[in-house]
Design a protein around this motif. Structure first.
Motif, PDB file in Angstrom:
ATOM      1  N   VAL A 242      -8.141 -67.760 -30.215  1.00 44.69           N
ATOM      2  CA  VAL A 242      -8.285 -68.988 -29.419  1.00 44.69           C
ATOM      3  C   VAL A 242      -8.167 -68.615 -27.950  1.00 44.69           C
ATOM      4  O   VAL A 242      -7.141 -68.101 -27.502  1.00 44.69           O
ATOM      5  N   GLU A 243      -9.243 -68.885 -27.215  1.00 41.10           N
ATOM      6  CA  GLU A 243      -9.262 -68.599 -25.779  1.00 41.10           C
ATOM      7  C   GLU A 243      -8.844 -69.816 -24.959  1.00 41.10           C
ATOM      8  O   GLU A 243      -8.106 -69.712 -23.981  1.00 41.10           O
ATOM      9  N   ILE A 244      -9.327 -70.990 -25.364  1.00 45.08           N
ATOM     10  CA  ILE A 244      -9.043 -72.247 -24.663  1.00 45.08           C
ATOM     11  C   ILE A 244      -8.897 -73.340 -25.717  1.00 45.08           C
ATOM     12  O   ILE A 244      -9.594 -73.315 -26.732  1.00 45.08           O
ATOM     13  N   SER A 245      -8.015 -74.291 -25.473  1.00 49.47           N
ATOM     14  CA  SER A 245      -7.934 -75.473 -26.327  1.00 49.47           C
ATOM     15  C   SER A 245      -7.595 -76.669 -25.457  1.00 49.47           C
ATOM     16  O   SER A 245      -7.083 -76.543 -24.348  1.00 49.47           O
TER      17      SER A 245
ATOM     18  N   GLY B  16      -5.184 -63.725 -35.612  1.00 51.28           N
ATOM     19  CA  GLY B  16      -3.980 -64.446 -35.222  1.00 51.28           C
ATOM     20  C   GLY B  16      -4.234 -65.853 -34.726  1.00 51.28           C
ATOM     21  O   GLY B  16      -3.578 -66.321 -33.791  1.00 51.28           O
ATOM     22  N   LEU B  17      -5.131 -66.556 -35.379  1.00 56.69           N
ATOM     23  CA  LEU B  17      -5.517 -67.895 -34.934  1.00 56.69           C
ATOM     24  C   LEU B  17      -4.515 -68.940 -35.405  1.00 56.69           C
ATOM     25  O   LEU B  17      -4.104 -68.950 -36.559  1.00 56.69           O
ATOM     26  N   SER B  18      -4.140 -69.824 -34.487  1.00 56.18           N
ATOM     27  CA  SER B  18      -3.293 -70.971 -34.817  1.00 56.18           C
ATOM     28  C   SER B  18      -3.983 -72.239 -34.340  1.00 56.18           C
ATOM     29  O   SER B  18      -4.503 -72.286 -33.222  1.00 56.18           O
ATOM     30  N   LEU B  19      -4.009 -73.239 -35.194  1.00 59.71           N
ATOM     31  CA  LEU B  19      -4.612 -74.520 -34.822  1.00 59.71           C
ATOM     32  C   LEU B  19      -3.987 -75.633 -35.633  1.00 59.71           C
ATOM     33  O   LEU B  19      -3.296 -75.388 -36.630  1.00 59.71           O
TER      34      LEU B  19
END
Length: 240
Positions: free
Chosen positions: A218-221, A25-28
Motif C-alpha cells: 500500500v503506497e497511499i490510502s 505485507g498488505l493491510s487493509l
C-alpha cells in the motif's frame, strides 16, 4: 451510507508464487456498506489480494478477519458459505451452460436466506436482460451480458461482501456506464464491495475509500475524494 462496523480486515498479508512475492505485507479494512477500491498498475498485486482473501492464492498473514472470524486457514468453499464471494477478472461464466444453469451453480451454497428460487427471482428482477436470455448458452451472450451474469451468479450466494476484479475490462464505453451504475446500486442496497478496477477515475467516482498498491504494498490510502485530489494519483492513474 457506510457504517462503522469493520466487515473485513487483513494484517500483513503476503502472497507468494514460487520465487515471486506478489503481495508484500498488505493491510487493509473494509467497513460494512461501503465500496473500497484497490488501484494500481498491472502487476501491483491487486488481483492476487482478492484471490488470497477467498483462498484462491497461497497466502500468509498475521490476520485475515471477516465478520470477526479468522478465515486465513479456511478453504474457499467455507469462506463463500460465510458470506464472501469473488467475481474474477474475465468473467469466467460457464459458456456451454445456460444462463439459468450458471445462476443455479452460483446458488449451490446458498444456505442462509430463504428458498433458492426466491433468490433467482431477485436476480432476474435486478438483471432483466438475463431473464430474456435465461435459456441461452452463456457463451452466446455479449461481453456486458456475461459480466452481468457473472455478478448475478456471485450474488446468488447472498454474500455480505462482494469482491469484483476488473468488471469493466474489455467492455465498450456505453456498457461500462451501466456496469458502474449497477455496482453503485448494489452498494445503495446495502451490499459491501471491494473493487479492483483499471478505470481509476470511474472507480473513485463510486467508491467511498481506496488503496493504491505499488509493487505489492500500500503506497497511499484515503477517501475517494482524497485520492482523486492527490497529485501523485492523478499523474499515475487518472491521466492528468
Amino acid at each position: 451510507m457506510t457504517g462503522s462496523e469493520t466487515l473485513l480486515e487483513t494484517l500483513d498479508l503476503h502472497v507468494t508464487y514460487g520465487p515471486v512475492e506478489a503481495v508484500k505485507g498488505l493491510s487493509l479494512s473494509v467497513r460494512r456498506g461501503e465500496i473500497v477500491t484497490l488501484l494500481g498498475a498491472n502487476g501491483a498485486g491487486k488481483s492476487s489480494t482478492l484471490n488470497a482473501l477467498v483462498g484462491l492464492a497461497p497466502r500468509q498473514a498475521k490476520a485475515i478477519r471477516f465478520e470477526g472470524a479468522e478465515i486465513g486457514r479456511m478453504a474457499t468453499e467455507a469462506i463463500v458459505r460465510r458470506g464472501m464471494t469473488l467475481v474474477p477478472e474475465g468473467r469466467r461464466v460457464f459458456a456451454e451452460l445456460t444462463v439459468a444453469e450458471n445462476l443455479l451453480l452460483g446458488g449451490a451454497r446458498h444456505q442462509r436466506r430463504g428458498p433458492l428460487d426466491a433468490v433467482e427471482a431477485d436476480m432476474l428482477a435486478r438483471f432483466p436482460i438475463l431473464g430474456q436470455r435465461l435459456h441461452q448458452k452463456a457463451g452466446s451472450l455479449s461481453g456486458g451480458e456475461q459480466q452481468m451474469l457473472a455478478i448475478a451468479r456471485a450474488l446468488m450466494s447472498s454474500p455480505d461482501l462482494l469482491l469484483l476484479d476488473e468488471p469493466s475490462l474489455g467492455l465498450a464505453p456505453q456498457i461500462v456506464d451501466g456496469i458502474f451504475d449497477l455496482i453503485a446500486g448494489l452498494r445503495d442496497r446495502g451490499l459491501t464491495i471491494l473493487l479492483v478496477e483499471q478505470n481509476a477515475a470511474r472507480a473513485l467516482e463510486i467508491a467511498d475509500r481506496g488503496y493504491v498498491l505499488v509493487n505489492g504494498r500500500v503506497e497511499i490510502s484515503g477517501s475517494a475524494a482524497e485520492l482523486a485530489a492527490s497529485s501523485s494519483v492523478r499523474d499515475a492513474y487518472l491521466g492528468a
